[in-house]
Design a protein around this motif. Structure first.
Motif, PDB file in Angstrom:
ATOM      1  N   ILE A 222      38.268  -3.239  -8.632  1.00  0.00           N
ATOM      2  CA  ILE A 222      37.140  -4.074  -8.240  1.00  0.00           C
ATOM      3  C   ILE A 222      35.954  -3.164  -7.967  1.00  0.00           C
ATOM      4  O   ILE A 222      36.108  -2.088  -7.390  1.00  0.00           O
ATOM      5  CB  ILE A 222      37.470  -4.967  -7.016  1.00  0.00           C
ATOM      6  CG1 ILE A 222      36.325  -5.940  -6.746  1.00  0.00           C
ATOM      7  CG2 ILE A 222      37.821  -4.123  -5.787  1.00  0.00           C
ATOM      8  CD1 ILE A 222      36.683  -7.072  -5.811  1.00  0.00           C
ATOM      9  N   ASN A 223      34.783  -3.600  -8.389  1.00  0.00           N
ATOM     10  CA  ASN A 223      33.565  -2.830  -8.176  1.00  0.00           C
ATOM     11  C   ASN A 223      32.967  -3.234  -6.829  1.00  0.00           C
ATOM     12  O   ASN A 223      32.533  -4.366  -6.649  1.00  0.00           O
ATOM     13  CB  ASN A 223      32.575  -3.078  -9.315  1.00  0.00           C
ATOM     14  CG  ASN A 223      31.518  -2.007  -9.398  1.00  0.00           C
ATOM     15  OD1 ASN A 223      31.532  -1.036  -8.637  1.00  0.00           O
ATOM     16  ND2 ASN A 223      30.604  -2.169 -10.320  1.00  0.00           N
ATOM     17  N   THR A 224      32.998  -2.324  -5.872  1.00  0.00           N
ATOM     18  CA  THR A 224      32.512  -2.583  -4.518  1.00  0.00           C
ATOM     19  C   THR A 224      31.175  -1.879  -4.310  1.00  0.00           C
ATOM     20  O   THR A 224      30.689  -1.175  -5.206  1.00  0.00           O
ATOM     21  CB  THR A 224      33.517  -2.056  -3.481  1.00  0.00           C
ATOM     22  OG1 THR A 224      33.515  -0.620  -3.522  1.00  0.00           O
ATOM     23  CG2 THR A 224      34.922  -2.582  -3.739  1.00  0.00           C
TER      24      THR A 224
ATOM     25  N   ASP B  31      33.092  -8.811 -10.787  1.00  0.00           N
ATOM     26  CA  ASP B  31      33.198  -7.361 -10.608  1.00  0.00           C
ATOM     27  C   ASP B  31      34.619  -6.827 -10.693  1.00  0.00           C
ATOM     28  O   ASP B  31      34.967  -5.858 -10.016  1.00  0.00           O
ATOM     29  CB  ASP B  31      32.559  -6.933  -9.279  1.00  0.00           C
ATOM     30  CG  ASP B  31      31.055  -7.112  -9.293  1.00  0.00           C
ATOM     31  OD1 ASP B  31      30.448  -6.888 -10.350  1.00  0.00           O
ATOM     32  OD2 ASP B  31      30.494  -7.463  -8.241  1.00  0.00           O
TER      33      ASP B  31
ATOM     34  N   SER C 198      28.546  -7.771 -12.826  1.00  0.00           N
ATOM     35  CA  SER C 198      28.633  -8.907 -11.919  1.00  0.00           C
ATOM     36  C   SER C 198      28.168 -10.199 -12.591  1.00  0.00           C
ATOM     37  O   SER C 198      28.413 -11.274 -12.080  1.00  0.00           O
ATOM     38  CB  SER C 198      27.803  -8.648 -10.659  1.00  0.00           C
ATOM     39  OG  SER C 198      26.433  -8.540 -10.988  1.00  0.00           O
TER      40      SER C 198
ATOM     41  N   ALA D  74      41.111  -0.359  -2.904  1.00  0.00           N
ATOM     42  CA  ALA D  74      40.134  -1.403  -2.583  1.00  0.00           C
ATOM     43  C   ALA D  74      40.306  -1.871  -1.142  1.00  0.00           C
ATOM     44  O   ALA D  74      41.413  -1.841  -0.596  1.00  0.00           O
ATOM     45  CB  ALA D  74      40.323  -2.579  -3.536  1.00  0.00           C
ATOM     46  N   PRO D  75      39.224  -2.323  -0.518  1.00  0.00           N
ATOM     47  CA  PRO D  75      39.321  -2.844   0.850  1.00  0.00           C
ATOM     48  C   PRO D  75      40.383  -3.935   0.994  1.00  0.00           C
ATOM     49  O   PRO D  75      41.123  -3.942   1.980  1.00  0.00           O
ATOM     50  CB  PRO D  75      37.921  -3.390   1.122  1.00  0.00           C
ATOM     51  CG  PRO D  75      37.023  -2.566   0.240  1.00  0.00           C
ATOM     52  CD  PRO D  75      37.843  -2.298  -1.003  1.00  0.00           C
TER      53      PRO D  75
ATOM     54  N   TRP E  86      33.842   1.637  -7.925  1.00  0.00           N
ATOM     55  CA  TRP E  86      35.121   1.070  -8.328  1.00  0.00           C
ATOM     56  C   TRP E  86      36.229   1.531  -7.399  1.00  0.00           C
ATOM     57  O   TRP E  86      36.325   2.709  -7.067  1.00  0.00           O
ATOM     58  CB  TRP E  86      35.452   1.464  -9.771  1.00  0.00           C
ATOM     59  CG  TRP E  86      34.626   0.710 -10.766  1.00  0.00           C
ATOM     60  CD1 TRP E  86      33.503   1.156 -11.402  1.00  0.00           C
ATOM     61  CD2 TRP E  86      34.830  -0.635 -11.216  1.00  0.00           C
ATOM     62  NE1 TRP E  86      33.004   0.169 -12.219  1.00  0.00           N
ATOM     63  CE2 TRP E  86      33.797  -0.926 -12.131  1.00  0.00           C
ATOM     64  CE3 TRP E  86      35.786  -1.602 -10.934  1.00  0.00           C
ATOM     65  CZ2 TRP E  86      33.703  -2.164 -12.766  1.00  0.00           C
ATOM     66  CZ3 TRP E  86      35.683  -2.833 -11.572  1.00  0.00           C
ATOM     67  CH2 TRP E  86      34.649  -3.103 -12.471  1.00  0.00           C
ATOM     68  N   ARG E  87      37.063   0.569  -6.963  1.00  0.00           N
ATOM     69  CA  ARG E  87      38.209   0.857  -6.105  1.00  0.00           C
ATOM     70  C   ARG E  87      39.428   0.168  -6.688  1.00  0.00           C
ATOM     71  O   ARG E  87      39.336  -0.869  -7.356  1.00  0.00           O
ATOM     72  CB  ARG E  87      37.969   0.381  -4.660  1.00  0.00           C
ATOM     73  CG  ARG E  87      36.853   1.136  -3.949  1.00  0.00           C
ATOM     74  CD  ARG E  87      37.217   2.612  -3.787  1.00  0.00           C
ATOM     75  NE  ARG E  87      36.239   3.377  -3.063  1.00  0.00           N
ATOM     76  CZ  ARG E  87      35.329   4.166  -3.617  1.00  0.00           C
ATOM     77  NH1 ARG E  87      35.255   4.267  -4.919  1.00  0.00           N
ATOM     78  NH2 ARG E  87      34.502   4.872  -2.871  1.00  0.00           N
TER      79      ARG E  87
ATOM     80  N   GLU F  83      30.781   0.668  -2.679  1.00  0.00           N
ATOM     81  CA  GLU F  83      31.086   2.101  -2.753  1.00  0.00           C
ATOM     82  C   GLU F  83      31.480   2.523  -4.166  1.00  0.00           C
ATOM     83  O   GLU F  83      31.835   3.684  -4.377  1.00  0.00           O
ATOM     84  CB  GLU F  83      32.216   2.469  -1.777  1.00  0.00           C
ATOM     85  CG  GLU F  83      31.833   2.367  -0.313  1.00  0.00           C
ATOM     86  CD  GLU F  83      31.827   0.924   0.186  1.00  0.00           C
ATOM     87  OE1 GLU F  83      32.667   0.117  -0.270  1.00  0.00           O
ATOM     88  OE2 GLU F  83      30.961   0.612   1.011  1.00  0.00           O
TER      89      GLU F  83
END
Length: 164
Positions: free
Chosen positions: A143-145, A120, A40, A80-81, A149-150, A147
């Motif tokens: 993307i690193n969320t 991220d 980040s 990812a969301p 990586w998504r 939760e």
């Protein structure tokens, strides 16, 4: 005896000064090392460190395994969301069946050229070999969320070669 006490005091004083001075001197690190400690904090693209490479590989692998098993709901959960806000699970299944069917027939996959970006974000190249021996290459964006990586998306690309 006084001389011994005085010497012990001087040794303790000198060692405490040395410890204080040592604590105040920052340890040298390369800019790349400090950027890779926490993705980040990246200010420019950088190669993935081992932890992020493994985490991205686990996410992509879990999605490909779910697709191979025909479990679109599980595969969709690795998206990812932001992707899920724009693409329904039904649309996702249709896109996979129509444009990424090689993922449904995957025998194996490998990752290469993993890169971390600011905010991220990361990308990697995934080479998929199907049960019939065909080889497909995809560019994955992640993307690193909270939760982990998504997957934001993937696109088929020409095979990556090592040159002539």
């Amino acid at each position: 005896m006084k001389l011994f006490s005085w010497l012990v005091g001087v040794v303790l004083l000198v060692s405490s000064c040395a410890a204080t001075e040592q604590a105040e001197i920052p340890q040298p690190t390369s800019p790349l090392e400090s950027e890779l400690d926490d993705s980040s904090n990246l200010t420019a693209p950088a190669p993935c460190d081992v932890d992020n490479d493994r985490a991205m590989s686990a996410t992509i692998g879990a999605q490909i395994d779910a697709l191979r098993a025909g479990n679109f709901s599980e595969a969709y959960s690795w998206a990812a969301p932001a992707f899920q806000q724009n693409v329904t699970e039904e649309m996702f299944e249709r896109v996979i069946r129509e444009g990424y069917s090689s993922l449904l027939e995957s025998r194996s996959h490998t990752l290469s050229d993993c890169v971390l970006f600011p905010r991220d974000l990361g990308n990697t190249v995934v080479t998929v070999t199907t049960v019939s021996g065909e080889v497909y290459t995809y560019y994955y964006e992640l993307i690193n969320t909270a939760e982990g990586w998504r997957i934001l998306g993937a696109a088929e690309i020409p095979p990556v070669s090592s040159g002539a």
